[in-house]
Design a protein around this motif. Structure first.
Motif, short mmCIF file in Angstrom:
data_model
loop_
_atom_site.label_atom_id
_atom_site.label_comp_id
_atom_site.label_asym_id
_atom_site.label_seq_id
_atom_site.Cartn_x
_atom_site.Cartn_y
_atom_site.Cartn_z
N UNK A 509 37.16 30.42 29.34
CA UNK A 509 36.06 31.35 29.03
C UNK A 509 35.13 31.54 30.22
N UNK A 510 34.93 30.48 31.01
CA UNK A 510 34.10 30.62 32.22
C UNK A 510 34.79 31.53 33.23
N UNK A 511 36.09 31.34 33.41
CA UNK A 511 36.84 32.21 34.34
C UNK A 511 36.83 33.66 33.85
N UNK A 512 36.83 33.82 32.55
CA UNK A 512 36.87 35.17 31.97
C UNK A 512 35.53 35.89 32.13
N UNK A 513 34.43 35.17 31.92
CA UNK A 513 33.13 35.84 31.79
C UNK A 513 32.26 35.81 33.04
N UNK A 528 44.20 42.59 30.23
CA UNK A 528 44.31 41.93 28.93
C UNK A 528 43.72 40.53 28.90
N UNK A 529 43.57 39.90 30.06
CA UNK A 529 43.03 38.54 30.06
C UNK A 529 41.59 38.50 29.58
N UNK A 530 40.86 39.57 29.85
CA UNK A 530 39.45 39.61 29.45
C UNK A 530 39.26 39.74 27.95
N UNK A 531 40.30 40.04 27.21
CA UNK A 531 40.19 40.22 25.76
C UNK A 531 40.56 38.96 24.98
N UNK A 532 41.09 37.95 25.68
CA UNK A 532 41.55 36.75 25.00
C UNK A 532 40.40 35.77 24.77
N UNK A 533 40.49 35.02 23.66
CA UNK A 533 39.47 34.04 23.33
C UNK A 533 39.81 32.66 23.87
#
Length: 699
Positions: A509-513, A528-533
């Protein structure tokens, strides 16, 4: 031939001039050879127990063809590397000593006027040693004390600086070098054009100093025996342009390999790298025997060198083709160069368009990449591409390339989507030899504006750290260590980022946000990686499946309709109407049983094997016959298509039938009479099949 011992410095002083013919290789001694010379000279100079030091031989032709004067230049056939290195050392020494004379005979003026230049001559005739082309102008500038020309010979300039540096580093060096130079001895070998064969002598002398490359030997073979005007014209018009096209560094490192690829194209067989000279010599003599002129052969080599420069050295002018060639180089498809050189020739002569050529390149790229991903043995690739051109129908060029790729079987196959998609998901792609290559292809497939992947680094979404944080362990579940081990370096877990150091081992989540994280990434591979929980085994497998489907499009299998593909059936797939019933010895009894067992085992050796009944024997083929069975009353006579000396036959069952009238296609024959011998005979047959399929390619 006249051979005498001579003091090297006296030999240089008394000779009018040494000229290195245009067909000789460029100066090529490296620091290793120069350091050995330096150490030998100093050792001789400091020791009172070494009266002389033998340096080797200098072989030369006494007279030029156009000048019978006793002051005519001597054409050096062997020894130019030693002469040049000693000249560079003398030039450095002359500058070092200046007006002093540390050892009798070794002042600046005496060194210059005795060993470097002739004070009674002017222009190029004034120089004691004339090298060829770029080497010549650079050495002349060094000897004269002038600025180096541009372009200049890197090797000549660097070795002169090296000798100068060594002379400055040690106070005792100058006197030892002077004394050592005075002790140098050579064998003075003078040849006569009327009574000696310079080419044969040159070949026999290739045993001392820096060994000649195969390309050196080829150039000398082609040009040495020609009349001087023709020799000069061919060198200037073709060979020199070829050398310049490669450049100094690439000529030294690539030319032997180029000649091997060129010979594979024109002869259809692959010479070993250290047999290239012999192979070219045989090809050249055979072609001249058929009426071709030497200039035609030299022009042919030059033309193919241009194709090679475009393919391998990045010299292609067409942007689309240049990109295709670059990606082939990244994938390291050297084995395909013989085939692609032939295709390039056809492209240059208008047989196929640039667009079709580019599609051929992409097909070769996909073929090699898919095979690498699927771990298909590579031992057949040399032969596959060496013989590829024979399968082409050049009036249907692209179609026939596709058909041949689709028709290949066994471990020459073009892996289909099902196999490729399955294997690319679990393959270790992080340690794959061309990981930047495949990520670049993924990211740029279908893009008009390319993304330079070199600006990014490879990111493991699930980190490599064996000591994963508790947050990561919770996300992966109780088997987190097994999940990490299995999927860490695979397709689903790898991506590109410009923030590798910032990502570090942070949670998903840190890498995503984070700023610049997966949510903000402009890269397609991060879509698509940004949409995963969460990021767990299921997410990795899901992304791998999606990317694998895309990979099947990026490295696509060629498509041809079944009807078109059937028109490219190879002869061994055709039927001629004969069956087992046409062989009376196989209709019943012991021979029928033995044959049925034999054929069952042979057909199981490899999926590419086919069986064909002919009038007098039964043929077993992969690409061509590797074994033929001639039915007899009390035996199956098996003709094996392998030379007897290549066969491993510890029991000595096989017989050499070379030159003996026999049915079948091999020079080796073995009689099979008993079921107990069947496994051993099958082992002999398998050797012929493996050889045909390329299990023992030349190095």
């Amino acid at each position: 031939m006249k051979a005498t011992d001579a003091n090297l410095l006296n030999f240089i002083n008394s000779a009018p001039q040494f000229v290195i013919p245009i067909y000789q290789r460029t100066y090529s001694w490296t620091e290793r050879e120069c350091r050995q010379l330096w150490q030998d000279i100093r050792r001789a100079g400091r020791s009172g127990h070494i009266p002389v030091h033998f340096l080797g031989s200098v072989v030369y032709i006494e007279e030029s063809l156009s000048n019978t004067s006793s002051r005519a230049p001597l054409l050096v056939i062997d020894g130019q590397q030693r002469l040049t290195s000693v000249t560079l050392l003398l030039a450095a020494l002359s500058r070092k000593v200046g007006d002093e004379e540390p050892v009798d005979g070794f002042s600046f003026k005496k060194i210059r006027n005795r060993y470097l230049m002739d004070p009674d001559e002017s222009g190029e005739r004034a120089f004691k040693l004339l090298l060829s082309k770029t080497d010549r102008t650079t050495l002349n500038a060094v000897v004269s004390g002038d600025d180096l020309p541009e372009p200049h010979s890197v090797r000549v300039a660097e070795n002169f600086k090296m000798f100068s540096r060594w002379l400055d580093q040690d106070d005792t060096a100058v006197s030892e070098v002077c004394s050592g130079l005075a002790k140098l001895m050579i064998v003075d070998v003078a040849l006569s054009r009327e009574h000696d064969n310079p080419q044969l002598i040159f070949e026999s002398m290739n045993s001392t100093g820096k060994e000649l490359s195969q390309a050196d030997l080829i150039r000398n073979f082609v040009l040495m025996g020609l009349e001087p005007k023709l020799q000069t014209r061919l060198y200037e018009q073709y060979w020199r342009r070829m050398e310049e096209g490669f450049g100094q560094a690439a000529y030294a490192s690539h030319f032997d390999g180029f000649m091997r690829n060129y010979l594979t194209v024109v002869t259809g067989s692959i010479p070993r790298l250290d047999d290239v000279y012999d192979a070219y010599k045989a090809y050249s003599l055979e072609q001249i025997g058929r009426g071709r002129e030497v200039q035609d052969l030299v022009r042919e080599v030059w033309e193919f060198s241009q194709y090679y420069g475009a393919l391998v050295l990045g010299q292609e002018k067409d942007k689309a083709l240049a990109l295709g060639f670059r990606e082939l180089r990244e994938l390291k498809v050297d084995v395909a160069y013989p085939f692609l050189l032939e295709v390039y020739k056809d492209y240059k002569t208008g047989t196929l368009s640039a667009d079709d050529f580019l599609e051929v390149v992409r097909l070769v790229e996909a073929y090699v990449f898919r095979r690498a991903i699927c771990s298909v043995p590579t031992n057949s690739l040399n032969k596959t591409f060496a013989t590829f051109g024979r399968e082409l129908k050049k009036d249907r060029y692209l179609e026939s390339v596709k058909a041949h790729l689709l028709n290949m079987k066994s471990y020459r196959r073009f892996p289909r989507d099902e196999e490729f998609i399955a294997r690319i998901q679990d393959r270790d792609l992080y340690n794959f030899r061309s990981r930047t290559y495949w990520l670049r292809k993924f990211e740029n497939f279908g893009r008009k504006e390319r993304v330079e992947v070199d600006d990014y680094t490879i990111e493991h979404i699930l980190p490599q750290n064996e000591n994963l944080s508790t947050e990561w362990q919770a996300a992966l579940g109780p088997d987190w260590a097994a999940v990490q081990e299995k999927w860490l370096h695979t397709l689903g877990n790898l991506t590109l980022t410009g923030y590798n150091s910032e990502y570090s081992d942070k949670s998903f989540t840190e890498k995503r946000d984070m700023d610049g994280g997966f949510k903000e990434s402009p890269l397609r591979v991060n879509k698509g990686l940004g949409l995963l929980e969460t990021w767990d085994e299921s997410a990795i497998k899901s992304r791998a499946q999606k990317l694998a489907q895309q990979a099947a499009e990026v490295w696509a299998v060629p498509f041809l309709s079944t009807d078109i593909l059937l028109t490219y059936r190879t002869p061994n797939e055709a039927t001629n109407g004969y069956t087992i019933e046409d062989h009376p010895h196989l209709t019943s009894g012991k021979m029928r049983d033995l044959f049925e067992q034999f054929r069952r085992e042979v057909m199981a050796l490899d999926p590419s094997v086919s069986e064909q009944f002919l009038k007098l024997y039964v043929a077993y083929k992969a690409e061509t016959n590797f074994a033929d069975v001639i039915p007899q009353v009390k035996a199956l006579s098996v003709s094996i298509n392998i030379e007897p000396y290549e066969l491993n036959d510890p029991r000595g069952m096989a017989v050499d039938v070379t030159g003996v009238g026999r049915w079948g296609n091999g020079n080796t024959e073995v009689k099979l009479t008993d079921h107990d011998d069947l496994p051993y005979v099958l082992g002999l047959v398998r050797q012929a099949l493996d050889r045909q399929l390329g299990a023992d390619e030349p190095a």
